[in-house]
Design a protein around this motif. Sequence first.
Motif, short mmCIF file in Angstrom:
data_model
loop_
_atom_site.label_atom_id
_atom_site.label_comp_id
_atom_site.label_asym_id
_atom_site.label_seq_id
_atom_site.Cartn_x
_atom_site.Cartn_y
_atom_site.Cartn_z
N PRO A 175 0.51 2.03 -1.66
CA PRO A 175 0.55 3.38 -2.73
C PRO A 175 0.09 4.03 -3.50
CG PRO A 175 2.02 1.43 -2.48
CD PRO A 175 1.24 1.95 -1.40
N ASP A 176 -0.16 4.53 -4.22
CA ASP A 176 -0.83 4.96 -5.07
C ASP A 176 -1.04 4.23 -6.75
OD1 ASP A 176 -2.42 7.30 -3.92
OD2 ASP A 176 -0.96 8.74 -4.18
N ASN A 177 0.01 4.34 -7.17
CA ASN A 177 0.83 3.40 -8.23
C ASN A 177 -0.27 2.10 -7.89
OD1 ASN A 177 1.92 1.86 -10.62
ND2 ASN A 177 3.46 3.98 -10.31
N PRO A 178 -0.79 1.51 -8.81
CA PRO A 178 -1.38 0.45 -8.45
C PRO A 178 -0.66 -0.67 -8.71
CG PRO A 178 -2.20 1.38 -10.70
CD PRO A 178 -1.73 2.29 -10.10
N ILE A 179 0.53 -0.62 -9.49
CA ILE A 179 1.14 -1.96 -10.42
C ILE A 179 1.91 -1.78 -8.94
CG2 ILE A 179 3.32 -2.45 -11.71
CD1 ILE A 179 1.63 -1.29 -14.14
N TRP A 180 2.46 -0.80 -7.95
CA TRP A 180 3.72 -0.88 -7.30
C TRP A 180 2.69 -1.07 -5.88
CZ3 TRP A 180 7.43 -2.02 -5.30
CH2 TRP A 180 8.25 -1.30 -4.28
N ARG A 181 1.55 -0.74 -6.07
CA ARG A 181 0.97 -1.45 -4.73
C ARG A 181 0.84 -2.82 -4.55
NH1 ARG A 181 -4.77 0.30 -2.68
NH2 ARG A 181 -4.24 2.03 -3.06
N ALA A 182 0.55 -3.49 -6.20
CA ALA A 182 -0.32 -4.97 -6.22
C ALA A 182 1.26 -5.32 -5.35
CB ALA A 182 -0.97 -5.38 -7.72
N ILE A 183 2.23 -5.51 -6.35
CA ILE A 183 4.04 -5.46 -5.99
C ILE A 183 4.04 -5.54 -4.66
CG2 ILE A 183 6.19 -5.62 -5.75
CD1 ILE A 183 4.92 -4.27 -9.55
N TYR A 184 3.54 -5.32 -3.74
CA TYR A 184 3.82 -4.65 -2.19
C TYR A 184 2.67 -5.51 -1.74
CZ TYR A 184 2.28 -1.96 2.28
OH TYR A 184 2.38 -1.12 3.14
N PHE A 185 1.68 -5.45 -2.27
CA PHE A 185 0.30 -6.27 -1.09
C PHE A 185 0.87 -8.04 -1.64
CE2 PHE A 185 -3.42 -3.56 -0.36
CZ PHE A 185 -2.42 -2.22 0.49
N GLY A 186 1.16 -8.20 -2.72
CA GLY A 186 1.58 -9.63 -2.35
C GLY A 186 3.13 -9.82 -2.05
N HIS A 189 4.21 12.45 3.96
CA HIS A 189 5.75 12.44 3.54
C HIS A 189 5.76 10.94 3.62
CE1 HIS A 189 7.62 16.00 5.07
NE2 HIS A 189 6.64 15.54 5.67
N ASN A 190 5.23 10.45 1.87
CA ASN A 190 5.44 9.00 1.13
C ASN A 190 7.04 8.63 1.03
OD1 ASN A 190 3.21 8.42 1.26
ND2 ASN A 190 3.16 9.57 -0.48
N LEU A 191 7.08 7.25 1.75
CA LEU A 191 8.34 6.57 1.64
C LEU A 191 8.42 5.14 0.48
CD1 LEU A 191 9.11 6.49 5.73
CD2 LEU A 191 10.35 8.29 3.86
N LEU A 192 9.37 5.18 -0.20
CA LEU A 192 9.49 3.68 -0.83
C LEU A 192 7.94 4.18 -1.52
CD1 LEU A 192 10.48 0.14 0.87
CD2 LEU A 192 11.36 2.32 -1.27
N GLY A 193 8.02 5.01 -2.24
CA GLY A 193 6.83 5.54 -3.28
C GLY A 193 5.39 4.68 -3.12
N GLY A 194 5.65 5.09 -0.71
CA GLY A 194 3.69 5.27 -0.18
C GLY A 194 3.79 4.00 0.45
N VAL A 195 4.93 2.88 0.08
CA VAL A 195 5.13 1.57 0.57
C VAL A 195 4.82 1.93 1.94
CG1 VAL A 195 6.33 -0.22 1.41
CG2 VAL A 195 5.38 0.22 -1.29
N MET A 196 5.74 3.25 2.29
CA MET A 196 5.18 3.35 4.32
C MET A 196 4.61 4.84 3.67
SD MET A 196 6.08 0.79 6.20
CE MET A 196 6.71 -0.54 5.24
N SER A 197 4.79 5.28 5.34
CA SER A 197 4.44 7.04 5.58
C SER A 197 4.73 7.17 6.63
CB SER A 197 3.20 7.24 4.36
OG SER A 197 2.09 6.83 5.28
N ILE A 198 4.59 8.69 6.44
CA ILE A 198 4.76 9.70 8.38
C ILE A 198 3.98 10.67 7.54
CG2 ILE A 198 6.42 10.31 9.53
CD1 ILE A 198 8.28 9.35 8.32
N ASN A 199 2.87 10.70 8.39
CA ASN A 199 1.76 11.84 8.95
C ASN A 199 2.61 12.53 9.59
OD1 ASN A 199 -0.78 9.31 8.02
ND2 ASN A 199 -0.64 11.61 6.82
N TYR A 200 2.14 13.54 9.12
CA TYR A 200 2.84 14.77 10.32
C TYR A 200 1.72 16.08 10.89
CZ TYR A 200 5.42 19.03 11.78
OH TYR A 200 5.89 20.28 13.18
#
Length: 246
Positions: free
Chosen positions: A169-180, A231-242
């Motif tokens: 995810p681009d958002n640093p807070i969201w990324r930190a939560i998800y990496f945690g 296509h980012n899913l859940l704010g970029g936690v998952m993604s689909i590249n096409y």
Amino acid sequence: MTNEFYDPGSERVAKVNRLFTRIARRYDLLNDIQSFGLHRLWKRRVVEMTRANPGTHALDVCCGTGDIAFALSHRGAGTVGLDFNQSMLQVAEHRKSTSLFAPTQGRESETPVFLLGDAQQLPFAENRFDIVTVGYGLRNLRHWQGGLREMARVARPAGRLLVLDFGKPDNPIWRAIYFGYLRLFVPLLGLAFCGSASAYAYILESLRHYPAQNGVADEMRRLGLKNVQIHNLLGGVMSINYGEKQ
Ligand SMILES: C[S@@+](CC[C@H](N)C(=O)[O-])C[C@H]1O[C@@H](n2cnc3c(N)ncnc32)[C@H](O)[C@@H]1O
């Protein structure tokens, strides 16, 4: 701290293979638990985006226990699922006989063919498939760019390539939560259900060395694919590249 299953060097392939042999039996259960069942929706989205229908030929690379391959063939595509791990393929084969995926009588093409093979050297001629997918697979390859190049090689002109994986995810807070979450909670699940925390700590370790959605999109463009999308899913936690082959 090094991970028992992650190796950036020549041992990478053997270690990844060992990892999936270890977790194969519990793989589907753990997917449901760690994603709260959401991986089913994300895979469904991938399969919808393929526009698979009767008469199309599809390849699902790193097919594992076959979720995407089964869904593609359910839409009528003649489907090959390829993986290099015998234990994962055994689970996939077994699922053919469960009621949900039982072959429809007289419609053999709706059952995927599962094949043992290496994503880095696909055993197919070029321009063979209308659809080439990979779910949570590219990140595991020693050279993910080589795997993507192989996917593009075997796709027909105008063929669709889709890559589903963990994102950044681009958002640093969201990324930190998800990496945690990946660092603390997911390995605990691995320990509880597979007797190995490091098998699931591997996800974060491999993700750190993988450029995720933006890097895959850049590589798709470099390979000359057109209509490249993220296509980012859940704010970029998952993604689909096409992307589509020219
Ligand atoms: C995380 S699982 C994903 C399985 C399935 N695609 C899914 O989404 O549930 C990754 C799969 O990639 C396979 N794999 C890893 N490296 C591979 C390679 N070089 N060639 C073929 N399969 C490979 C593993 O055996 C494993 O089944």
